[in-house]
Design a protein around this motif. Structure first.
Motif, PDB file in Angstrom:
ATOM      1  N   LEU A  56       4.048  -7.127  -3.297  1.00 16.23           N
ATOM      2  CA  LEU A  56       3.214  -7.516  -4.444  1.00 16.23           C
ATOM      3  C   LEU A  56       4.101  -8.225  -5.460  1.00 16.23           C
ATOM      4  N   PHE A  57       3.545  -9.225  -6.141  1.00 11.65           N
ATOM      5  CA  PHE A  57       4.349  -9.977  -7.111  1.00 11.65           C
ATOM      6  C   PHE A  57       4.482  -9.141  -8.385  1.00 11.65           C
ATOM      7  N   PRO A  58       5.707  -8.737  -8.734  1.00 14.17           N
ATOM      8  CA  PRO A  58       5.881  -7.770  -9.824  1.00 14.17           C
ATOM      9  C   PRO A  58       5.474  -8.315 -11.189  1.00 14.17           C
ATOM     10  N   ASN A  59       5.473  -9.656 -11.323  1.00 17.04           N
ATOM     11  CA  ASN A  59       5.149 -10.242 -12.617  1.00 17.04           C
ATOM     12  C   ASN A  59       3.651 -10.383 -12.858  1.00 17.04           C
ATOM     13  N   MET A  60       2.841 -10.058 -11.857  1.00 13.60           N
ATOM     14  CA  MET A  60       1.390 -10.253 -11.998  1.00 13.60           C
ATOM     15  C   MET A  60       0.655  -8.921 -11.910  1.00 13.60           C
ATOM     16  N   SER A  61      -0.482  -8.848 -12.592  1.00 15.41           N
ATOM     17  CA  SER A  61      -1.323  -7.658 -12.497  1.00 15.41           C
ATOM     18  C   SER A  61      -2.002  -7.636 -11.126  1.00 15.41           C
ATOM     19  N   VAL A  62      -2.671  -6.538 -10.837  1.00 12.95           N
ATOM     20  CA  VAL A  62      -3.397  -6.420  -9.571  1.00 12.95           C
ATOM     21  C   VAL A  62      -4.373  -7.586  -9.413  1.00 12.95           C
ATOM     22  N   LYS A  63      -5.108  -7.879 -10.495  1.00 14.94           N
ATOM     23  CA  LYS A  63      -6.091  -8.959 -10.463  1.00 14.94           C
ATOM     24  C   LYS A  63      -5.405 -10.304 -10.202  1.00 14.94           C
TER      25      LYS A  63
ATOM     26  N   LEU B  20      -7.526  -3.265 -11.946  1.00 17.08           N
ATOM     27  CA  LEU B  20      -7.287  -4.705 -12.031  1.00 17.08           C
ATOM     28  C   LEU B  20      -6.211  -5.121 -13.023  1.00 17.08           C
ATOM     29  N   ASN B  21      -6.092  -4.408 -14.143  1.00 17.23           N
ATOM     30  CA  ASN B  21      -5.123  -4.856 -15.143  1.00 17.23           C
ATOM     31  C   ASN B  21      -3.776  -4.162 -15.047  1.00 17.23           C
ATOM     32  N   ARG B  22      -3.609  -3.330 -14.011  1.00 10.33           N
ATOM     33  CA  ARG B  22      -2.341  -2.616 -13.861  1.00 10.33           C
ATOM     34  C   ARG B  22      -1.294  -3.510 -13.210  1.00 10.33           C
ATOM     35  N   LYS B  23      -0.013  -3.249 -13.531  1.00  9.54           N
ATOM     36  CA  LYS B  23       1.094  -3.940 -12.866  1.00  9.54           C
ATOM     37  C   LYS B  23       1.484  -3.162 -11.610  1.00  9.54           C
ATOM     38  N   PRO B  24       1.971  -3.856 -10.573  1.00 12.47           N
ATOM     39  CA  PRO B  24       2.295  -3.173  -9.316  1.00 12.47           C
ATOM     40  C   PRO B  24       3.209  -1.949  -9.478  1.00 12.47           C
ATOM     41  N   ASP B  25       4.166  -2.016 -10.438  1.00  9.59           N
ATOM     42  CA  ASP B  25       5.103  -0.886 -10.578  1.00  9.59           C
ATOM     43  C   ASP B  25       4.417   0.417 -10.949  1.00  9.59           C
ATOM     44  N   THR B  26       3.223   0.318 -11.528  1.00  6.48           N
ATOM     45  CA  THR B  26       2.572   1.531 -12.000  1.00  6.48           C
ATOM     46  C   THR B  26       1.614   2.107 -10.951  1.00  6.48           C
TER      47      THR B  26
ATOM     48  N   GLY C 260      -0.633   4.140  -1.993  1.00  9.04           N
ATOM     49  CA  GLY C 260      -1.948   3.802  -1.457  1.00  9.04           C
ATOM     50  C   GLY C 260      -2.605   2.681  -2.244  1.00  9.04           C
ATOM     51  N   GLN C 261      -2.423   2.714  -3.577  1.00 16.79           N
ATOM     52  CA  GLN C 261      -3.014   1.663  -4.426  1.00 16.79           C
ATOM     53  C   GLN C 261      -2.335   0.320  -4.170  1.00 16.79           C
ATOM     54  N   LYS C 262      -1.022   0.356  -3.967  1.00 13.70           N
ATOM     55  CA  LYS C 262      -0.302  -0.886  -3.652  1.00 13.70           C
ATOM     56  C   LYS C 262      -0.825  -1.461  -2.337  1.00 13.70           C
ATOM     57  N   GLN C 263      -1.024  -0.565  -1.374  1.00 16.59           N
ATOM     58  CA  GLN C 263      -1.480  -1.001  -0.066  1.00 16.59           C
ATOM     59  C   GLN C 263      -2.867  -1.635  -0.153  1.00 16.59           C
ATOM     60  N   ARG C 264      -3.748  -1.037  -0.953  1.00 23.02           N
ATOM     61  CA  ARG C 264      -5.089  -1.602  -1.130  1.00 23.02           C
ATOM     62  C   ARG C 264      -5.014  -2.987  -1.772  1.00 23.02           C
ATOM     63  N   THR C 265      -4.122  -3.117  -2.758  1.00 27.17           N
ATOM     64  CA  THR C 265      -3.963  -4.412  -3.427  1.00 27.17           C
ATOM     65  C   THR C 265      -3.442  -5.460  -2.448  1.00 27.17           C
TER      66      THR C 265
ATOM     67  N   ARG D  57      -5.334  -8.857  -1.352  1.00 26.77           N
ATOM     68  CA  ARG D  57      -4.716 -10.172  -1.494  1.00 26.77           C
ATOM     69  C   ARG D  57      -4.698 -10.910  -0.156  1.00 26.77           C
ATOM     70  N   ALA D  58      -4.500 -10.147   0.932  1.00 30.28           N
ATOM     71  CA  ALA D  58      -4.420 -10.787   2.248  1.00 30.28           C
ATOM     72  C   ALA D  58      -5.785 -11.272   2.738  1.00 30.28           C
ATOM     73  N   ILE D  59      -6.860 -10.574   2.357  1.00 29.09           N
ATOM     74  CA  ILE D  59      -8.158 -10.979   2.926  1.00 29.09           C
ATOM     75  C   ILE D  59      -8.966 -11.896   2.013  1.00 29.09           C
ATOM     76  N   VAL D  60      -8.517 -12.066   0.746  1.00 32.29           N
ATOM     77  CA  VAL D  60      -9.349 -12.770  -0.213  1.00 32.29           C
ATOM     78  C   VAL D  60      -9.460 -14.268   0.094  1.00 32.29           C
ATOM     79  N   LYS D  61      -8.503 -14.818   0.828  1.00 32.81           N
ATOM     80  CA  LYS D  61      -8.658 -16.245   1.152  1.00 32.81           C
ATOM     81  C   LYS D  61      -9.332 -16.427   2.506  1.00 32.81           C
ATOM     82  N   LYS D  62     -10.050 -15.396   2.930  1.00 31.80           N
ATOM     83  CA  LYS D  62     -10.835 -15.432   4.159  1.00 31.80           C
ATOM     84  C   LYS D  62     -10.023 -15.918   5.360  1.00 31.80           C
ATOM     85  N   PRO D  63      -8.990 -15.208   5.720  1.00 28.57           N
ATOM     86  CA  PRO D  63      -8.201 -15.626   6.876  1.00 28.57           C
ATOM     87  C   PRO D  63      -8.968 -15.357   8.158  1.00 28.57           C
TER      88      PRO D  63
END
Lengths: 223, 289
Positions: B91-98, B126-132, B136-141, B145-151
């Protein structure tokens, strides 16, 4: 304008310009060094690190010789671009950039190296190009490294002496920076004046470093 | 369908081996890669995603060449339309979940975006940072992220190995749902036999770069020797001798099960081994719970 002020403003101008230009050219170089496996990498590393081991006067001397209008490079610049680099502010700027290069590149490169390769790979699989990945993912992830590279470069340029003396000489308002002014004043036995410059430089550098470490401290707590 | 036929030299700390693959992955198949670390599983995934190149051979996806050494074709990872979930989540540490999820999403289709947030269960984060986030929550995020561009292909590198059993089970169910809902071809690395049996249509067993076995999970792991009516897979956590028999304590999912074994059985077994236990259930006790 007061001579102190002229000298100090010139010093800060040199340091700021050097830092900005080094940020612009340093990021792509650091990215290349951190990600490439080229055979020439040790050569590039050595060239960039040379200013760390060579006396500044050696680099200053070579630059002065190559900037002189009689030399191939100096002649070319003068003839085609109208650039005089020997004993000018621009020449001093070029010298400072070369001399501070390792202070910019090394923190950036080790910051980029410390990132797991999966960050880059994740961005690629999400359809982002190398540049988008660098600017939107990698650089924002190494903010503390960028900050220390910037500060180190800035502080290092403030304190530079040998190279600016060789290339710049000591022309007031053009190439006379604080470190050189201090040397001149001491040579003229003008201790009071030397003391003023030294104290200002000392306080200024201390405040900058303190500011950086305070910001860095807060950043680390955030992570 | 994806056709893979290639060779790639892999360097391990002590030796080198060749990863040799000659496989066809069907559309919407759920394929599992199983094998020891260093057997080439991650290389298999990275080569499919274009993050690594084979030394020779070709990869064809839906009739389109993704890689062909002879014709010098290489489609970049950006253009393969693959969703990749990394082992360390990446997960990109500089970005929120959203922002992490939106980073992958070009069209700004907010209905679909919301659907993905919903399906992956990250609406409240949605507004949390990955470090927090928890594992399981990281895995869901990462999954969102992997499925949102409809691969068309979803690749998962040991996505659940670092999670506790409960989170793991609920994410397994989610993977099954997502696989069906988005009609994904899914390729996943897993070491957990019950997980493989639950999710996989087909399993490839890799050993030093070679595919040693393949087939449906139960057949592969029972090696076709038993046809018990009750079976489960688990890990031996304790072996105790009692008179002339041995009692094996086996952890399977959330359960600890004790079974008896003979001296003959014990010869090839030790603590930490993964086993399948099967029994002819002539007289089972079944209680509704």
């Amino acid at each position: 304008m007061n001579e102190y002020l002229i000298t100090l403003l010139l010093t800060v101008k040199l340091a700021i310009l050097t830092t900005i230009i080094l940020l612009i050219i340093g990021i792509p170089i650091a990215y290349f060094l951190a990600s490439s496996s080229s055979r020439f990498k040790p050569v590039i590393h050595s060239l960039i690190s040379l200013p760390l081991v060579l006396p500044p006067t050696v680099i200053g001397y070579y630059l002065l010789v190559s900037f002189s209008p009689d030399s191939w490079l100096g002649g070319f610049l003068e003839k085609h671009l109208g650039f005089y680099l020997a004993f000018t502010f621009e020449g001093m700027l070029v010298g400072s950039i070369i001399y501070s290069l390792p202070f910019m590149i090394q923190p950036l490169e080790s910051g980029l190296r410390s990132l797991p390769s999966s960050l880059k790979e994740a961005s690629y699989t999400l359809g982002k190009t190398k540049w988008q990945t660098l600017y939107k993912v990698l650089l924002p992830s190494i903010k503390p490294s960028i900050l220390s590279a910037t500060i180190l470069t800035f502080a290092h340029t403030l304190g530079e002496f040998g190279i600016v003396l060789m290339i710049g000489g000591s022309i007031p308002g053009e190439t006379k920076v604080a470190s050189i002014a201090i040397f001149n004043e001491v040579e003229a036995l003008n201790y009071a004046s030397a003391n003023t410059y030294s104290l200002i430089l000392f306080t200024f550098s201390f405040i900058i470093l303190l500011g950086i470490y305070l910001i860095n401290n807060r950043q680390h707590k955030l992570f | 369908m994806i056709e893979l036929k290639y060779r790639k030299k892999l360097n391990f700390s002590s030796s080198t081996a060749f990863l040799e693959v000659d496989q066809k992955i069907l559309k919407q198949e759920f394929l599992i890669l199983y094998g020891k670390s260093g057997s080439g599983k991650t290389s298999f995934l990275k080569i499919l995603a274009g993050l690594m190149d084979p030394d020779e051979g070709k990869i064809i996806s839906e009739g389109k060449s993704w890689f062909d050494k002879n014709q010098n074709i290489k489609v970049s990872p950006q253009k393969r339309n693959i969703g990749f979930v990394f082992q360390d989540y990446a997960l990109f540490p500089n970005m929120s979940v959203k922002q992490n999820v939106e980073f992958a999403h070009d069209t700004k289709d907010s209905v679909f975006l919301n659907e993905v947030f919903e399906v992956c269960g990250i609406k409240g984060l949605l507004n949390r940072k990955p470090d927090t986030l928890s594992g399981g929550q990281k895995q869901r995020t990462a999954l969102a992220r992997a499925i949102v561009k409809k691969p068309s292909i979803l690749i998962l590198d040991e996505p659940l190995s670092a999670l506790d059993q409960e989170t793991r089970l609920s994410l397994q169910d989610e993977l099954v749902r997502i696989h069906k809902k988005f009609e994904l071809t899914t390729i996943m690395v897993s070491h957990d036999l019950s997980e493989i049996a639950k999710l996989g249509h087909r399993v490839l067993v890799l050993d030093e770069g070679k595919i040693k076995e393949e087939g449906d999970p139960i057949t592969v792991f029972s090696k076709g020797k038993v046809s018990g009516k009750v079976k489960f897979v688990g890990e031996i956590i304790h072996i105790k001798k009692e008179d002339i028999i041995f009692v094996l304590t086996i952890a399977s999912g959330n359960n600890i099960v004790k079974v008896v074994a003979t001296e003959e059985d014990i010869k090839s077994l030790g603590v930490g081994d993964k086993v399948m236990v099967a029994s002819k259930a002539f007289n089972p006790i079944i209680v509704k719970i």
